[in-house]
Scaffold this active site. Structure first.
Site, PDB file in Angstrom:
ATOM      1  N   GLY A 234       0.825  -1.204   0.000  1.00 55.88           N
ATOM      2  CA  GLY A 234       0.000   0.000   0.000  1.00 55.88           C
ATOM      3  C   GLY A 234       0.856   1.250   0.000  1.00 55.88           C
ATOM      4  N   SER A 235       0.306   2.308   0.527  1.00 55.12           N
ATOM      5  CA  SER A 235       0.990   3.601   0.527  1.00 55.12           C
ATOM      6  C   SER A 235       2.035   3.673   1.634  1.00 55.12           C
ATOM      7  CB  SER A 235      -0.022   4.726   0.724  1.00 55.12           C
ATOM      8  OG  SER A 235      -0.586   4.661   2.030  1.00 55.12           O
ATOM      9  N   GLY A 239       2.235   2.325   5.581  1.00 54.91           N
ATOM     10  CA  GLY A 239       3.401   1.666   6.156  1.00 54.91           C
ATOM     11  C   GLY A 239       3.889   2.333   7.434  1.00 54.91           C
ATOM     12  N   GLU A 256       5.723  -3.415   1.264  1.00 50.63           N
ATOM     13  CA  GLU A 256       5.951  -2.996  -0.115  1.00 50.63           C
ATOM     14  C   GLU A 256       5.074  -1.773  -0.333  1.00 50.63           C
ATOM     15  OE1 GLU A 256       6.288  -1.890  -3.444  1.00 50.63           O
ATOM     16  OE2 GLU A 256       4.587  -3.185  -3.857  1.00 50.63           O
ATOM     17  N   CYS A 290       2.765   0.734  -8.304  1.00 51.96           N
ATOM     18  CA  CYS A 290       3.797   1.257  -7.410  1.00 51.96           C
ATOM     19  C   CYS A 290       5.093   1.493  -8.169  1.00 51.96           C
ATOM     20  CB  CYS A 290       4.017   0.331  -6.222  1.00 51.96           C
ATOM     21  SG  CYS A 290       4.352  -1.376  -6.668  1.00 51.96           S
TER      22      CYS A 290
END
Length: 501
Positions: A234-235, A239, A256, A290
């Site tokens: 995700g973003s 994180g 990630e 991403c």
């Protein structure tokens, strides 16, 4: 084209998802193709029950020989092959990916299953030279336990497979919380998993679970004491929240996160190849990867020649319903994504940028958000350029010195993917050296997107440091034990220590 809801229902039924799971629930699922509701699913938020069942399943699965576990993943891959067309189409309907990308994502799942099958016979540990006579030292690898997976909407099935295929051959159980924007593909994957389990014959109940719902379900999974490994995609913002919570209970993170990816185009670059590489990396998946290329550094000597070609390519790339064969750019996932794109472009203009494209592309579907990909010629590497916007925006800047370009490329928080276009060996090697790109992925003469499953996928800095998929990423799903065996009649201590009573 067919009605999206009717087509979705037909695909789910063909894959084997029970109708009760998608036609009468409390969570509405919309398709970005039209903005219309295509299903209603039930939220499934009993995290404690799912993890408890997974824990019980793990206690049995860990004792199944790894090659036997690999046989199950082989069957899973075969079931994915059988449903490739249907699952790929479902990815298109639910996530808005063009047809080839939807099918490509399922092929990636099949490939990682093949990789994991081979891995099931290669979970190697080292034999290490001991300093003590009559001793053997080695390391062994054991299953970690229940592996939690939190995935994002943009790769609704492939990211699950990267984690699940490896976790399963390593002897773990899996609990998956997909994006609430793409729960249908998760239900489909679970049905395919259950088909493989039926063929295998003795898969423990609870070995795989899907949790459908919003943020609070993911938070419970992150905080659960019986989930020793958690992979979250995700973003960077996500994180920053997930990482400390996992650290607080000493769980292992596989993060990630975001990527503000850049490419450098050198004077010797093959410009035709470069144009194709930039176009896919910057506009594929409507900029919602991403690994999407978000910054482009063009050498002064070719800027004036290359930019008109890039602008022309951007203006002609086909946009529209991703089910149509000619379409290369489908919709943004929702209105929020389009609004974020427009906000970023306004900031680019206010910072002196010259913007080409970026406006809404009308398709007749009032609830859908299609956008022309945007180019923003920027005067400096600052402000909005140093931030990631999950949309098809490419910031273009001049450079004159390669060292300067590499330093600017590295001068962002994220460190996921990067590339250089050059025919000069020294420039390529410098870019790949310790003094070059600081990203987890560094490419030469290809774009920033389109990684293969054989290499470990992930990045550094604010990208989180996690690695998924190939290489030795399997080690993250296992615990390591160092073993020393004394087969002598003596008891020497290491480092020459004596302890005689």
């Amino acid at each position: 084209m067919r009605d999206v809801r009717d087509e979705t229902t037909e695909l789910l039924e063909k894959i084997g998802v029970p109708a009760a799971q998608f036609n009468s629930g409390d969570l509405s699922v919309t398709s970005p193709i039209t903005g219309e509701v295509i299903a209603e699913v039930h939220t499934q938020g009993d995290v404690d029950a799912a993890v408890a069942r997974a824990r019980d399943a793990f206690l049995k699965w860990r004792s199944v020989p790894a090659p036997r576990r690999g046989e199950f993943v082989r069957l899973l891959g075969e079931e994915l092959r059988a449903s490739k067309a249907e699952l790929g189409r479902l990815v298109t309907l639910e996530a808005g990916k063009v047809t080839s990308e939807g099918l490509g994502e399922v092929q990636e799942m099949i490939d990682i299953c093949d990789f994991a099958v081979g891995l099931s016979r290669q979970l190697y540990g080292l034999t290490i030279a001991s300093e003590r006579a009559g001793h053997r030292m080695m390391e062994s690898w054991h299953p970690a336990g229940v592996v939690g997976i939190i995935s994002a909407f943009n790769f609704p099935v492939a990211v699950w497979s990267w984690n699940a295929a490896l976790a399963l051959v390593c002897g773990n159980a899996v609990v998956w919380k997909p994006s609430e924007k793409t729960p249908l593909t998760a239900l489909a994957c679970n049905a395919i998993f259950e088909r493989a389990a039926k063929k295998f014959g003795d898969v423990p109940d609870g070995l795989h679970a899907v949790l459908i719902g919003a943020r609070e379900i993911g938070e419970k999974l992150v905080d659960h004491k019986d989930v020793p490994v958690l992979s979250a995609t995700g973003s960077t913002r996500m994180g920053r929240e997930v990482g400390p919570r996992l650290a607080a209970r000493f769980a292992r993170p596989i993060l990630e996160l975001g990527g503000n990816n850049a490419a450098i185009v050198c004077p010797t670059a093959d410009l035709d190849l470069t144009l194709r590489g930039v176009l896919f990396s910057a506009t594929g998946t409507a900029g919602q990867r991403c690994t999407t290329m978000r910054r482009l550094f063009l050498h002064d000597s070719l800027y004036d020649d290359f930019m008109p070609k890039l602008i022309a390519a951007y203006s002609s790339v086909p946009i529209g319903d991703p089910r149509e064969e000619k379409t290369l750019i489908g919709p943004l996932i929702d209105a929020g994504s389009f609004e974020n794109m427009q906000y970023a472009l306004e900031r680019a203009r206010s910072q002196g940028g010259k913007v080409h494209g970026g406006e809404r592309f009308e398709t007749g579907a009032s609830g859908a958000y299609y956008a022309r990909p945007a180019l923003a010629e920027m005067p400096a590497h600052e402000g909005i350029v140093r931030e990631e916007t999950f949309a098809p925006i490419l910031y273009v800047m001049r450079y004159s010195d390669l060292d300067e370009a590499i330093a600017l490329q590295n001068d962002v928080g994220a460190g996921l993917s990067s590339s250089i276009f050059t025919m000069n060996m020294r420039e390529a090697e410098q870019f790949l050296s310790a003094a070059g790109s600081d990203c987890g992925i560094a490419n030469v003469n290809i774009g920033t997107s389109g990684a293969e499953i054989g290499g470990a996928f992930g990045g550094e800095k604010e990208t989180g440091g996690g690695r998924e998929s190939g290489s030795d990423a399997w080690k993250a799903y296992m615990r390591r034990a160092t073993n020393t065996i004394n087969y002598s009649a003596d008891l020497p201590l290491a480092q020459g220590v004596t302890f005689e009573v």
